[in-house]
Design a protein around this motif. Structure first.
Motif, PDB file in Angstrom:
ATOM      1  N   PRO A   1      -8.052  15.980 -11.582  1.00 61.03           N
ATOM      2  CA  PRO A   1      -8.149  16.387 -10.174  1.00 61.03           C
ATOM      3  C   PRO A   1      -8.664  15.209  -9.338  1.00 61.03           C
ATOM      4  N   PRO A   2      -8.625  15.311  -8.011  1.00 60.86           N
ATOM      5  CA  PRO A   2      -9.103  14.207  -7.163  1.00 60.86           C
ATOM      6  C   PRO A   2     -10.557  13.865  -7.478  1.00 60.86           C
ATOM      7  N   PRO A   3     -10.951  12.606  -7.262  1.00 62.84           N
ATOM      8  CA  PRO A   3     -12.344  12.216  -7.520  1.00 62.84           C
ATOM      9  C   PRO A   3     -13.312  13.051  -6.685  1.00 62.84           C
ATOM     10  N   ASP A   4     -14.444  13.361  -7.278  1.00 64.16           N
ATOM     11  CA  ASP A   4     -15.466  14.132  -6.563  1.00 64.16           C
ATOM     12  C   ASP A   4     -15.920  13.359  -5.323  1.00 64.16           C
ATOM     13  N   PRO A   5     -16.013  14.002  -4.180  1.00 65.86           N
ATOM     14  CA  PRO A   5     -16.406  13.292  -2.943  1.00 65.86           C
ATOM     15  C   PRO A   5     -17.834  12.768  -2.963  1.00 65.86           C
ATOM     16  N   GLY A   6     -18.634  13.163  -3.908  1.00 67.28           N
ATOM     17  CA  GLY A   6     -20.003  12.688  -3.955  1.00 67.28           C
ATOM     18  C   GLY A   6     -20.177  11.437  -4.790  1.00 67.28           C
ATOM     19  N   SER A   7     -19.090  10.683  -5.083  1.00 67.53           N
ATOM     20  CA  SER A   7     -19.201   9.498  -5.919  1.00 67.53           C
ATOM     21  C   SER A   7     -19.987   8.401  -5.209  1.00 67.53           C
ATOM     22  N   PRO A   8     -20.688   7.570  -5.973  1.00 69.61           N
ATOM     23  CA  PRO A   8     -21.506   6.522  -5.351  1.00 69.61           C
ATOM     24  C   PRO A   8     -20.693   5.506  -4.558  1.00 69.61           C
ATOM     25  N   TYR A   9     -19.453   5.228  -4.973  1.00 76.84           N
ATOM     26  CA  TYR A   9     -18.655   4.193  -4.317  1.00 76.84           C
ATOM     27  C   TYR A   9     -17.263   4.737  -3.997  1.00 76.84           C
ATOM     28  N   GLN A  10     -16.624   4.088  -3.053  1.00 77.50           N
ATOM     29  CA  GLN A  10     -15.294   4.513  -2.614  1.00 77.50           C
ATOM     30  C   GLN A  10     -14.262   4.248  -3.715  1.00 77.50           C
ATOM     31  N   PRO A  11     -13.515   5.250  -4.172  1.00 73.14           N
ATOM     32  CA  PRO A  11     -12.466   5.001  -5.168  1.00 73.14           C
ATOM     33  C   PRO A  11     -11.400   4.059  -4.623  1.00 73.14           C
ATOM     34  N   MET A  12     -10.748   3.347  -5.505  1.00 79.17           N
ATOM     35  CA  MET A  12      -9.666   2.444  -5.105  1.00 79.17           C
ATOM     36  C   MET A  12      -8.455   3.242  -4.630  1.00 79.17           C
ATOM     37  N   SER A  13      -7.710   2.648  -3.715  1.00 80.02           N
ATOM     38  CA  SER A  13      -6.470   3.268  -3.257  1.00 80.02           C
ATOM     39  C   SER A  13      -5.363   3.004  -4.276  1.00 80.02           C
ATOM     40  N   PRO A  14      -4.649   4.031  -4.721  1.00 82.94           N
ATOM     41  CA  PRO A  14      -3.577   3.798  -5.702  1.00 82.94           C
ATOM     42  C   PRO A  14      -2.470   2.887  -5.191  1.00 82.94           C
ATOM     43  N   GLY A  15      -2.279   2.816  -3.867  1.00 88.68           N
ATOM     44  CA  GLY A  15      -1.221   1.973  -3.320  1.00 88.68           C
ATOM     45  C   GLY A  15       0.160   2.572  -3.499  1.00 88.68           C
ATOM     46  N   LYS A  16       1.175   1.764  -3.226  1.00 91.51           N
ATOM     47  CA  LYS A  16       2.561   2.235  -3.300  1.00 91.51           C
ATOM     48  C   LYS A  16       2.972   2.504  -4.752  1.00 91.51           C
ATOM     49  N   PRO A  17       3.848   3.484  -4.946  1.00 90.66           N
ATOM     50  CA  PRO A  17       4.423   3.668  -6.296  1.00 90.66           C
ATOM     51  C   PRO A  17       5.174   2.410  -6.728  1.00 90.66           C
ATOM     52  N   LEU A  18       5.338   2.239  -8.016  1.00 86.61           N
ATOM     53  CA  LEU A  18       5.953   1.019  -8.538  1.00 86.61           C
ATOM     54  C   LEU A  18       7.354   0.779  -7.992  1.00 86.61           C
ATOM     55  N   PHE A  19       8.160   1.830  -7.894  1.00 88.32           N
ATOM     56  CA  PHE A  19       9.542   1.635  -7.478  1.00 88.32           C
ATOM     57  C   PHE A  19       9.658   1.232  -6.017  1.00 88.32           C
ATOM     58  N   ARG A  20       8.521   1.306  -5.251  1.00 89.76           N
ATOM     59  CA  ARG A  20       8.546   0.883  -3.852  1.00 89.76           C
ATOM     60  C   ARG A  20       7.903  -0.492  -3.667  1.00 89.76           C
ATOM     61  N   ARG A  21       7.602  -1.177  -4.750  1.00 90.16           N
ATOM     62  CA  ARG A  21       7.021  -2.506  -4.671  1.00 90.16           C
ATOM     63  C   ARG A  21       8.089  -3.558  -4.990  1.00 90.16           C
ATOM     64  N   TRP A  22       7.922  -4.736  -4.383  1.00 92.95           N
ATOM     65  CA  TRP A  22       8.932  -5.777  -4.593  1.00 92.95           C
ATOM     66  C   TRP A  22       8.990  -6.215  -6.055  1.00 92.95           C
ATOM     67  N   GLN A  23       7.867  -6.074  -6.787  1.00 96.97           N
ATOM     68  CA  GLN A  23       7.872  -6.481  -8.191  1.00 96.97           C
ATOM     69  C   GLN A  23       8.841  -5.665  -9.040  1.00 96.97           C
ATOM     70  N   PHE A  24       9.212  -4.484  -8.547  1.00 95.59           N
ATOM     71  CA  PHE A  24      10.128  -3.641  -9.321  1.00 95.59           C
ATOM     72  C   PHE A  24      11.472  -4.333  -9.529  1.00 95.59           C
ATOM     73  N   ALA A  25      11.801  -5.279  -8.641  1.00 97.01           N
ATOM     74  CA  ALA A  25      13.054  -6.032  -8.813  1.00 97.01           C
ATOM     75  C   ALA A  25      13.042  -6.854 -10.094  1.00 97.01           C
ATOM     76  N   GLY A  26      11.840  -7.047 -10.675  1.00 98.02           N
ATOM     77  CA  GLY A  26      11.763  -7.772 -11.948  1.00 98.02           C
ATOM     78  C   GLY A  26      12.506  -7.087 -13.067  1.00 98.02           C
ATOM     79  N   MET A  27      12.830  -5.810 -12.923  1.00104.97           N
ATOM     80  CA  MET A  27      13.619  -5.120 -13.945  1.00104.97           C
ATOM     81  C   MET A  27      15.015  -5.708 -14.069  1.00104.97           C
ATOM     82  N   LEU A  28      15.438  -6.485 -13.054  1.00104.63           N
ATOM     83  CA  LEU A  28      16.745  -7.136 -13.143  1.00104.63           C
ATOM     84  C   LEU A  28      16.748  -8.235 -14.198  1.00104.63           C
ATOM     85  N   ILE A  29      15.572  -8.770 -14.526  1.00106.24           N
ATOM     86  CA  ILE A  29      15.503  -9.864 -15.499  1.00106.24           C
ATOM     87  C   ILE A  29      15.934  -9.386 -16.887  1.00106.24           C
TER      88      ILE A  29
END
Length: 272
Positions: free
Chosen positions: A113-141
């Motif tokens: 489930p989502p991280p508990d809101p009472g955590s000591p520090y801000q959780p990292m942002s997951p960011g874009k899914p892999l298929f929406r990142r430019w690195q995904f073009a590396g599958m062409l190699i």
């Protein structure tokens, strides 16, 4: 040569954003994220691979991770592997293996489930899914690698080209206008060949198209035999009458001084 490099996670104690700790955990499972201190968390290990021409580098980030920090770590390492992980001598095997293992650990943190809101520090942002990142073009190699290997296998398996030119219609004598020279004066020249006999062009090792060949009749048991006579037909229709025919020979006889006459066509099956 290979090395394992531990990953420095993107947040440090100094740059994490401290959030409120007044709320008590509601979804805790007794495991806390090593990045933000949130609960619930799961034990997971994510790996990355960098393939170098003369060496390899294995990267590793160990949890526990909450859902958001785990997804962020997974996506970061896997994205780098997608374009950096194919260049080592064994990377074509090692890199896919690392990414498959990452999928197993990703499933563990994605199920939280989502991280508990009472955590000591801000959780990292997951960011874009892999298929929406430019690195995904590396599958062409690896796709290009596989295409090259497949093409090489196909070329190796492809049968060698025939030693003769299919449907090579060649004249036994192509006399120039006003040329009154006659075919050989022997009793059996190429134009006299019967079905079941064989021919040989003395100018070549195999039966190939040639403008001025020197054709003779030879026994079919002769290793020099190049083409077997199947019969006679009008020029251009050998394949209709003799399905096994893959070549023909138009033979000429000398005509008037002003030109020459086409005497006939032998339908042939090339044997060499």
């Amino acid at each position: 040569m290979s090395a394992i490099a531990p990953i420095r996670l993107s947040h440090t104690l100094a740059d994490r954003v401290i959030v409120s700790t007044t709320e008590s955990p509601s979804n805790g499972n007794g495991i806390w994220c090593r990045c933000c201190g949130a609960t619930p968390a799961a034990n997971a290990v994510f790996r990355g691979h960098r393939g170098l021409f003369l060496a390899m580098q294995h990267r590793k980030a160990e949890g526990p991770f909450c859902r958001d920090c785990g997804l962020a770590t997974y996506r970061s390492l896997t994205a780098d592997s997608l374009w950096q992980g194919w260049w080592g001598p064994s990377s074509f095997v090692v890199n896919p293996g690392a990414m498959v293992v990452n999928l197993f650990h990703r499933a563990k943190v994605a199920a939280l489930p989502p991280p508990d809101p009472g955590s000591p520090y801000q959780p990292m942002s997951p960011g874009k899914p892999l298929f929406r990142r430019w690195q995904f073009a590396g599958m062409l190699i690896p796709a290009a690698y596989l295409a090259a290997i497949t093409l090489a296998i196909v070329n190796i398996a492809k049968p060698p080209p025939p030693s003769h030119t299919p449907n090579a219609d060649i004249p036994a004598w192509a006399l120039r206008p006003r040329d009154t020279s006659a075919p050989p004066t022997t009793d059996r020249w190429a134009g006299h060949a019967h079905a079941g006999e064989c021919l040989r062009n003395k100018k070549t090792e195999t039966w190939v198209a040639e403008r001025r060949p020197d054709v003779e009749i030879v026994p079919c048991t002769d290793p020099r035999a190049q083409a077997e006579v199947l019969g006679r037909a009008m020029s251009g229709v050998c394949g209709l009458i003799y399905p096994d025919s893959d070549s023909s020979l138009n033979y000429y006889s000398p005509g008037p001084v002003s030109g020459m006459d086409i005497s006939g066509t032998l339908c042939l099956r090339v044997v060499r």
